[in-house]
Design an enzyme around this catalytic site. Structure first.
Site, PDB file in Angstrom:
ATOM      1  N   ASP A  93       0.850  -1.185   0.000  1.00 49.78           N
ATOM      2  CA  ASP A  93       0.000   0.000   0.000  1.00 49.78           C
ATOM      3  C   ASP A  93       0.881   1.227   0.000  1.00 49.78           C
ATOM      4  OD1 ASP A  93      -0.037   1.244   2.986  1.00 49.78           O
ATOM      5  OD2 ASP A  93      -0.042  -0.942   3.151  1.00 49.78           O
ATOM      6  N   ASP A 182      -9.465   3.397   6.208  1.00 51.12           N
ATOM      7  CA  ASP A 182      -8.335   3.347   7.132  1.00 51.12           C
ATOM      8  C   ASP A 182      -8.758   4.051   8.410  1.00 51.12           C
ATOM      9  OD1 ASP A 182      -5.982   3.670   8.549  1.00 51.12           O
ATOM     10  OD2 ASP A 182      -4.933   4.781   6.981  1.00 51.12           O
ATOM     11  N   GLU A 184      -7.650   4.273  12.322  1.00 50.47           N
ATOM     12  CA  GLU A 184      -6.544   3.933  13.214  1.00 50.47           C
ATOM     13  C   GLU A 184      -6.335   5.048  14.225  1.00 50.47           C
ATOM     14  OE1 GLU A 184      -2.468   4.725  11.372  1.00 50.47           O
ATOM     15  OE2 GLU A 184      -3.628   4.141   9.584  1.00 50.47           O
TER      16      GLU A 184
END
Length: 294
Positions: A93, A182, A184
């Site tokens: 990624d 994403d 996090e």
């Protein structure tokens, strides 16, 4: 200094000093043993004033899948290489941090897929997105786009719509992975962005449902078990709809978040053979194509 190096980070955010060398990064993916306890996360950072998109302190060019993980959860020590229990398909990624990526080299080194950062919040688009997203496709990789979430900045639906409208779409061409979220540790302050566990679950659901409505696919969820446990109460409500992209820089994926019995993707190291982060798809290449087809 080339953009493919993350050592250009400012003090306190530099990850290069703590990276695994390439052989160790390869060895870090040598076992998929469920049930191993995840490492404890670091202490909550001191409270700071909220960072507002587009204002001083906002650094979306430094935020990417895993940009907060090593500092909060560390890296495991490498283990002797051993055969994995299931066939794993290698990939990577990337984000704007890498700049223009040499995709022909990544393909020649064995990469079969890539996730590319498209957006963050509702004001940032990766300036290298076209080169990375189209370049990986042209090199024969199956690729997908991801969004770096800022749950305290705007609603899940608002960010999902921005994401889908700026690269986060999907088509049934067999070369496009489901869009990815994403979610996090907050790079700007409190771990859970100031949201309660129930509010965080609602935000993720809002994002997920909106992406599904816009694209026909539920997004892959990128996270760590520790963050998910702390910030959602280890909610188990997404495992039947959303593929899991787990981040853990160790010799195994460890204990997975509630609701998922296996990971679809594993980000096992933040440096190695490929530019950006190192990943495995949990299956053979034909299963990766099946995921892309939906």
């Amino acid at each position: 200094m080339p953009r493919s190096s993350r050592s250009a980070r400012t003090a306190g955010t530099d990850r290069s000093a703590r990276r695994l060398p390439a052989p160790a990064a390869l060895a870090a993916a040598t076992a998929l043993v469920a049930g191993v306890a995840a490492p404890a996360y670091a202490a909550e950072p001191a409270p700071v004033a909220p960072v507002v998109e587009g204002r001083p302190g906002f650094h979306p060019d430094q935020d990417f899948a895993g940009s907060t993980v090593a500092a909060r959860e560390g890296r495991g020590t490498a283990a002797p290489f051993a055969s994995l229990a299931a066939t794993q398909t290698p990939g990577l990624d990337v984000s704007g941090y890498q700049g223009n990526v040499n995709w022909s080299s990544a393909s020649a080194n064995g990469a079969k897929f890539a996730y590319v950062k498209a957006t963050e919040g509702t004001s940032y688009t990766n300036p290298y997105f076209a080169q990375q997203y189209n370049g990986s496709y042209n090199a024969g990789l199956i690729r997908g786009a991801y969004h770096f979430a800022l749950p305290n900045a705007s609603s899940g639906a608002t960010q999902a719509n921005y994401f889908v409208s700026h690269g986060g779409g999907w088509s049934a061409d067999g070369k496009t992975l489901p869009p990815a979220l994403d979610i996090e540790y907050n790079p700007y302050g409190a771990t859970c962005y100031g949201l309660s566990q129930s509010a965080m679950v609602s935000w993720i659901r809002d994002f997920s449902d909106t992406v599904h409505s816009r694209t026909g696919r539920y997004p892959t969820i990128y996270t760590t078990t520790n963050w998910w446990t702390q910030c959602t109460g280890n909610n188990g409500g997404f495992g039947t709809t959303n593929p899991l992209w787990i981040a853990r820089y160790s010799t195994s994926v460890g204990t997975l978040p509630n609701g998922w019995s296996y990971q679809t993707f594993w980000q096992f190291a933040d440096s190695g053979t490929f530019p950006g982060d190192q990943n495995y798809f949990n299956g053979a290449a034909d299963r990766l194509r099946a995921l892309a087809l939906g």
